[in-house]
Each structure stands twice: as C-alpha cells, then as structure tokens.
Design an enzyme around this catalytic site. Sequence first.
Site, mmCIF file in Angstrom:
data_model
loop_
_atom_site.group_PDB
_atom_site.id
_atom_site.type_symbol
_atom_site.label_atom_id
_atom_site.label_comp_id
_atom_site.label_asym_id
_atom_site.label_seq_id
_atom_site.Cartn_x
_atom_site.Cartn_y
_atom_site.Cartn_z
ATOM 1 N N CYS A 188 -2.344 40.328 -77.077
ATOM 2 C CA CYS A 188 -2.436 38.898 -77.369
ATOM 3 C C CYS A 188 -3.159 38.204 -76.204
ATOM 4 O O CYS A 188 -3.348 38.799 -75.134
ATOM 5 C CB CYS A 188 -1.040 38.315 -77.578
ATOM 6 S SG CYS A 188 -0.114 38.095 -76.037
ATOM 7 N N HIS A 199 6.260 40.824 -73.683
ATOM 8 C CA HIS A 199 5.465 41.763 -74.466
ATOM 9 C C HIS A 199 5.303 43.058 -73.671
ATOM 10 O O HIS A 199 5.444 43.065 -72.444
ATOM 11 C CB HIS A 199 4.091 41.176 -74.765
ATOM 12 C CG HIS A 199 4.127 39.993 -75.673
ATOM 13 N ND1 HIS A 199 2.985 39.475 -76.226
ATOM 14 C CD2 HIS A 199 5.143 39.227 -76.124
ATOM 15 C CE1 HIS A 199 3.296 38.438 -76.986
ATOM 16 N NE2 HIS A 199 4.602 38.260 -76.931
ATOM 17 N N CYS A 241 -1.192 38.323 -72.805
ATOM 18 C CA CYS A 241 -1.210 39.631 -72.143
ATOM 19 C C CYS A 241 -2.590 39.930 -71.573
ATOM 20 O O CYS A 241 -2.705 40.435 -70.448
ATOM 21 C CB CYS A 241 -0.789 40.723 -73.128
ATOM 22 S SG CYS A 241 0.945 40.611 -73.617
ATOM 23 N N GLU A 286 2.700 44.834 -72.767
ATOM 24 C CA GLU A 286 1.674 44.808 -71.718
ATOM 25 C C GLU A 286 2.129 43.958 -70.530
ATOM 26 O O GLU A 286 1.902 44.325 -69.379
ATOM 27 C CB GLU A 286 0.349 44.255 -72.259
ATOM 28 C CG GLU A 286 -0.224 45.042 -73.414
ATOM 29 C CD GLU A 286 0.223 44.542 -74.788
ATOM 30 O OE1 GLU A 286 -0.494 44.803 -75.756
ATOM 31 O OE2 GLU A 286 1.295 43.905 -74.892
#
Length: 162
Positions: free
Chosen positions: A92, A62, A95, A64
């Site tokens: 999420c 992801h 992260c 991040e």
Amino acid sequence: MTQPQLQSEPNAEKYMVDAIRLAMRNVRERRTWPFGAVLVRNGKVLAHAVNEVDALCDPTAHAEMQAVRIAAKAQGGTDLSGSVVYASGYPCPMCLTAMYLAGVKEVYYAYSNEDGEPHDLSAERGYLEIARPIEQREMPVRALPVRDEGEDLYEAWSRATR
C-alpha cells in the site's frame, strides 16, 4: 513501460515463498489478513513479519511496516539502505513510503492489486486517492499554519541536529 525483473538475489524465490507461507499461517492460525513480508540485506534475513492490524489494533501494522520496524529495531537504527523486501501482496502507499524512507532498494510482490481486487485486498484505492489533487480527496487535508510563541519548531530541530 514495465520495469525489468532484477532478481539479483539468488534466493529471491525462496524469500517470496517464505513471505507467502507467513501470510498463509496468518490466515489459517489467526484467521486474519493474508500478508507476509521478508526483509533481506546482503543475503541475510533481517526480518520476517505478518500483518498484525487486528492483533495489535493498529491500522499501520501491515506486514511490510512490521518488517521495517523489526529490522530497524534489531540494528538500532532506521537506515535499511540496500535492503530488499519480499511481500506477499502489492504494498500500500503507506508501506511503500516507509520503505522509501528506510532506504529499501527493491520490493518484490507475489500477488498484484488485480489479484487482490476480487477479495477486497487491493491497495489501488490508496494510490488513486493520493494521486487526486488535494482539494478533490475524500479526506480533507488542510493547512492551519499556527506557530507557538518563542523558538520556531523547525529552526529548533535544525539547531539540535547540526
């Protein structure tokens, strides 16, 4: 109870626009996930990142997470204390946890879970699942307390890191 918008960084909006532009480039050029992140500490950008889940065949890539990885690698350590992340979308649970572990002090996001929900881009499902009692979760997580012969793993770690 809502949290106050702190925005102690004078360039906060610029960093957020950068995160959104990274995400837009990911959509337009790679036809993939609309997520970008910028990680900043003391007014210095340590990382720009986009969601690379499809490109890397890695469900943890992801934006991040990638920003945390890039910044940590660049400085040669995982302590990102005092840094701030600007994310195009609401992080999420994975992260958010990584950012906690790295010492990120603040996270700003542009698009909420409510904004993402009609597009199947909300992280809310993960938060709801983690909030359930462990025995009610969709994916069973069960203890299997096996130990190998000899030295205990955690005791070995404690001795090695003293």
